[in-house]
Structure formats: structure tokens, C-alpha cells
Design a protein around this motif. Sequence first.
Motif, PDB file in Angstrom:
ATOM      1  N   ALA A   1       0.815  -1.220   0.000  1.00  0.00           N
ATOM      2  CA  ALA A   1       0.000   0.000   0.000  1.00  0.00           C
ATOM      3  C   ALA A   1       0.848   1.269   0.000  1.00  0.00           C
ATOM      4  CB  ALA A   1      -0.932   0.005   1.210  1.00  0.00           C
ATOM      5  N   THR A   2       2.114   1.156   0.388  1.00  0.00           N
ATOM      6  CA  THR A   2       2.989   2.334   0.461  1.00  0.00           C
ATOM      7  C   THR A   2       3.966   2.411  -0.709  1.00  0.00           C
ATOM      8  OG1 THR A   2       4.719   1.217   1.755  1.00  0.00           O
ATOM      9  CG2 THR A   2       2.906   2.230   2.983  1.00  0.00           C
ATOM     10  N   PHE A   3       3.962   1.421  -1.594  1.00  0.00           N
ATOM     11  CA  PHE A   3       4.925   1.389  -2.703  1.00  0.00           C
ATOM     12  C   PHE A   3       4.838   2.658  -3.542  1.00  0.00           C
ATOM     13  CE2 PHE A   3       5.812  -3.431  -3.383  1.00  0.00           C
ATOM     14  CZ  PHE A   3       6.628  -3.414  -2.259  1.00  0.00           C
ATOM     15  N   GLY A   4       5.995   3.135  -3.993  1.00  0.00           N
ATOM     16  CA  GLY A   4       6.077   4.344  -4.803  1.00  0.00           C
ATOM     17  C   GLY A   4       6.454   5.562  -4.004  1.00  0.00           C
ATOM     18  N   GLN A   5       6.227   5.515  -2.680  1.00  0.00           N
ATOM     19  CA  GLN A   5       6.597   6.634  -1.827  1.00  0.00           C
ATOM     20  C   GLN A   5       8.082   6.555  -1.471  1.00  0.00           C
ATOM     21  OE1 GLN A   5       3.914   7.064   1.567  1.00  0.00           O
ATOM     22  NE2 GLN A   5       2.313   5.976   0.441  1.00  0.00           N
ATOM     23  N   ARG A   6       8.599   7.647  -0.935  1.00  0.00           N
ATOM     24  CA  ARG A   6       9.978   7.633  -0.463  1.00  0.00           C
ATOM     25  C   ARG A   6      10.057   6.838   0.832  1.00  0.00           C
ATOM     26  NH1 ARG A   6      12.124  13.633  -0.211  1.00  0.00           N
ATOM     27  NH2 ARG A   6      10.310  13.789   1.139  1.00  0.00           N
ATOM     28  N   ASN A   7      11.262   6.340   1.147  1.00  0.00           N
ATOM     29  CA  ASN A   7      11.425   5.486   2.322  1.00  0.00           C
ATOM     30  C   ASN A   7      10.978   6.153   3.613  1.00  0.00           C
ATOM     31  OD1 ASN A   7      12.330   3.106   1.174  1.00  0.00           O
ATOM     32  ND2 ASN A   7      14.466   3.720   1.217  1.00  0.00           N
ATOM     33  N   GLN A   8      11.290   7.446   3.762  1.00  0.00           N
ATOM     34  CA  GLN A   8      10.908   8.132   4.996  1.00  0.00           C
ATOM     35  C   GLN A   8       9.392   8.117   5.185  1.00  0.00           C
ATOM     36  OE1 GLN A   8      13.217   9.016   2.920  1.00  0.00           O
ATOM     37  NE2 GLN A   8      14.956  10.019   3.916  1.00  0.00           N
ATOM     38  N   GLU A   9       8.658   8.292   4.091  1.00  0.00           N
ATOM     39  CA  GLU A   9       7.199   8.282   4.168  1.00  0.00           C
ATOM     40  C   GLU A   9       6.681   6.867   4.431  1.00  0.00           C
ATOM     41  OE1 GLU A   9       7.010   9.874   0.349  1.00  0.00           O
ATOM     42  OE2 GLU A   9       7.122  11.966   1.007  1.00  0.00           O
ATOM     43  N   MET A  10       7.334   5.885   3.823  1.00  0.00           N
ATOM     44  CA  MET A  10       6.950   4.496   4.066  1.00  0.00           C
ATOM     45  C   MET A  10       7.205   4.110   5.512  1.00  0.00           C
ATOM     46  SD  MET A  10       8.320   2.682   0.553  1.00  0.00           S
ATOM     47  CE  MET A  10       7.546   1.078   0.886  1.00  0.00           C
ATOM     48  N   LEU A  11       8.331   4.541   6.054  1.00  0.00           N
ATOM     49  CA  LEU A  11       8.655   4.237   7.450  1.00  0.00           C
ATOM     50  C   LEU A  11       7.617   4.821   8.398  1.00  0.00           C
ATOM     51  CD1 LEU A  11      12.510   4.779   7.363  1.00  0.00           C
ATOM     52  CD2 LEU A  11      11.371   2.681   8.108  1.00  0.00           C
ATOM     53  N   GLN A  12       7.206   6.034   8.124  1.00  0.00           N
ATOM     54  CA  GLN A  12       6.201   6.674   8.981  1.00  0.00           C
ATOM     55  C   GLN A  12       4.912   5.872   8.986  1.00  0.00           C
ATOM     56  OE1 GLN A  12       5.373  10.726   7.918  1.00  0.00           O
ATOM     57  NE2 GLN A  12       4.049  11.094   9.664  1.00  0.00           N
ATOM     58  N   ALA A  13       4.541   5.348   7.807  1.00  0.00           N
ATOM     59  CA  ALA A  13       3.301   4.585   7.706  1.00  0.00           C
ATOM     60  C   ALA A  13       3.439   3.185   8.292  1.00  0.00           C
ATOM     61  CB  ALA A  13       2.873   4.498   6.247  1.00  0.00           C
ATOM     62  N   LEU A  14       4.597   2.561   8.125  1.00  0.00           N
ATOM     63  CA  LEU A  14       4.751   1.151   8.480  1.00  0.00           C
ATOM     64  C   LEU A  14       5.277   0.935   9.904  1.00  0.00           C
ATOM     65  CD1 LEU A  14       6.288  -0.105   5.118  1.00  0.00           C
ATOM     66  CD2 LEU A  14       3.963  -0.510   5.956  1.00  0.00           C
ATOM     67  N   ILE A  15       6.293   1.680  10.285  1.00  0.00           N
ATOM     68  CA  ILE A  15       6.885   1.507  11.627  1.00  0.00           C
ATOM     69  C   ILE A  15       6.090   2.254  12.678  1.00  0.00           C
ATOM     70  CG2 ILE A  15       8.990   1.745  13.000  1.00  0.00           C
ATOM     71  CD1 ILE A  15       9.135  -0.314  10.729  1.00  0.00           C
TER      72      ILE A  15
ATOM     73  N   ALA B   1       6.543   4.968  14.325  1.00  0.00           N
ATOM     74  CA  ALA B   1       7.289   5.422  15.496  1.00  0.00           C
ATOM     75  C   ALA B   1       7.616   6.896  15.323  1.00  0.00           C
ATOM     76  CB  ALA B   1       8.576   4.611  15.660  1.00  0.00           C
ATOM     77  N   ASP B   2       7.845   7.557  16.437  1.00  0.00           N
ATOM     78  CA  ASP B   2       8.206   8.975  16.398  1.00  0.00           C
ATOM     79  C   ASP B   2       9.701   9.076  16.118  1.00  0.00           C
ATOM     80  OD1 ASP B   2       8.212  11.678  16.554  1.00  0.00           O
ATOM     81  OD2 ASP B   2       8.079  11.783  18.745  1.00  0.00           O
ATOM     82  N   LEU B   3      10.054   9.015  14.842  1.00  0.00           N
ATOM     83  CA  LEU B   3      11.452   8.970  14.439  1.00  0.00           C
ATOM     84  C   LEU B   3      11.965  10.361  14.102  1.00  0.00           C
ATOM     85  CD1 LEU B   3      11.239   5.927  11.982  1.00  0.00           C
ATOM     86  CD2 LEU B   3      12.125   5.887  14.321  1.00  0.00           C
ATOM     87  N   SER B   4      13.155  10.649  14.569  1.00  0.00           N
ATOM     88  CA  SER B   4      13.813  11.873  14.124  1.00  0.00           C
ATOM     89  C   SER B   4      14.217  11.693  12.669  1.00  0.00           C
ATOM     90  CB  SER B   4      15.053  12.151  14.970  1.00  0.00           C
ATOM     91  OG  SER B   4      16.037  11.151  14.752  1.00  0.00           O
ATOM     92  N   ASP B   5      14.530  12.802  12.006  1.00  0.00           N
ATOM     93  CA  ASP B   5      14.963  12.711  10.612  1.00  0.00           C
ATOM     94  C   ASP B   5      16.209  11.836  10.494  1.00  0.00           C
ATOM     95  OD1 ASP B   5      12.891  14.338   9.881  1.00  0.00           O
ATOM     96  OD2 ASP B   5      14.113  16.159   9.702  1.00  0.00           O
ATOM     97  N   GLU B   6      17.095  11.975  11.458  1.00  0.00           N
ATOM     98  CA  GLU B   6      18.336  11.200  11.433  1.00  0.00           C
ATOM     99  C   GLU B   6      18.059   9.713  11.603  1.00  0.00           C
ATOM    100  OE1 GLU B   6      22.609  10.907  13.849  1.00  0.00           O
ATOM    101  OE2 GLU B   6      21.210  12.552  14.260  1.00  0.00           O
ATOM    102  N   ALA B   7      17.162   9.377  12.536  1.00  0.00           N
ATOM    103  CA  ALA B   7      16.827   7.969  12.764  1.00  0.00           C
ATOM    104  C   ALA B   7      16.106   7.377  11.565  1.00  0.00           C
ATOM    105  CB  ALA B   7      15.960   7.840  14.017  1.00  0.00           C
ATOM    106  N   ALA B   8      15.204   8.158  10.963  1.00  0.00           N
ATOM    107  CA  ALA B   8      14.491   7.691   9.777  1.00  0.00           C
ATOM    108  C   ALA B   8      15.460   7.430   8.633  1.00  0.00           C
ATOM    109  CB  ALA B   8      13.440   8.717   9.364  1.00  0.00           C
TER     110      ALA B   8
END
Length: 215
Positions: free
Chosen positions: A34-48, A50-57
Motif C-alpha cells: 500500500a505504500t509502494f512508490g513513496q519515499r522510504n521516509q514516508e513508508m517508514l512513517q506509515a509502516l513503523i 514510530a516517532d522517528l527523528s529525521d536522522e533515525a528515519a
Amino acid sequence: MDGVLLDNVAHHLEAWRRIGLENGKELTDQEIRATFGQRNQEMLQALIQADLSDEAAQRLADRKESLYREVVAGDLERAMVPGLRHFLLEIRRRGAKTAVATSGPIQNVTLVTEGLGIESQFDAFVTSADVQRGKPHPDVFLVAAQRLRLPPQRCVVFEDSTSGVQAALRAGCFCVAVATTHSETELRSLNPHCIVSDFRGLHFDPLVAELSAHG
């Protein structure tokens, strides 16, 4: 690139499953697709989720892509979408300008194009590092058109993902949906200009005729 040059859904799914497990999440194929095509940072937000900092993401995104390259490296030729090599040679002989426009990083582009020996078939490469917004925003295709020195309305985009089809249409490009990652039924609901299963049977002149009719 993903799903267009390579039918590599299984390889990306495996890399995302591993990232999920490393972060305490059992991700399903449906959730990931469902998240394919998005950038990894956006996919991580949807899938993981977690409240990730930019550096952690970014660290997690880099880890995921490293896992993906490990999984796909020995499987490039088998995963190449049927008809791609012949189609690229034909359209290049006819003078078409070509670009790879992807949400992935440049390391993936290098792995795929050099691994398949097709890097010389492209005039430009646009990756996630070149845009501020990922698909379904049109930015990656607008940058690609700019680098090819063409108006978006004179560009044909081949896309496999739902967000990618949306991005191509928003950019004003002629969109050919490739039914590798999603079914023809799923893709048809997005109203691309046409749908193909792979590059076999595609030829330069009919494609240009369709583009001209569109423009």
C-alpha cells in the motif's frame, strides 16, 4: 525503476519484512504494498509508526535499502521485466530521450542499471535525493522532464505503483501503467492512459502516435 525495469516486488517485500522485525513489527505484504512508490521516509512513517527523528528515519531507510541490495543483487537478470532490453534499444535508435525517475536512492539505480548493462541507455537519473516531495506528488517526473529538456506533456512515464501513476498524471505526462506490482484492475481505477503487463509488443511508432493524440 522498481516494478518497471525490474519486477522486484518480492525483493522489496523481503527487505521491508526484515526491517519490520528488527523494529518489533510484523509487516504484512498488503501493508507494505500500500505504500509502494513513496519515499522510504514516508513508508517508514506509515509502516513503523514510530516517532522517528529525521536522522533515525534516514538510518532505517539506509538499512532497508542495504538489505534490498543484498536480496536482489544476484537476481537482476531473472527479475528484469520481459521485453525491456529490446524496447530500450528500439526507442534509443529512434532518438528518444530517456530517464530513470525513482523514489529509491542512487545506489539502487547504479546496482540495477550497471548490473543489467543498460546504464548507457539513459540520459538522466532522478532519485529521492533530488526532490523534496515523493510520489504521489509529481516532483520526480517534473525534474526528469526538466533534465531531458522536454515539457512534461511530451513525456511518457512507465509506472507500476498507484502513487506513481497518480504522480505521472499530476505532472501532465502520458502514463503507461505496468501491471507488475498491482493488478490491471487496481491500476485501471487510476485512469492511466494505457496498461501493459510488460514491454513485449511495445513499439516506438504506436506509442508516439498515442502520445501525439494525447497532446
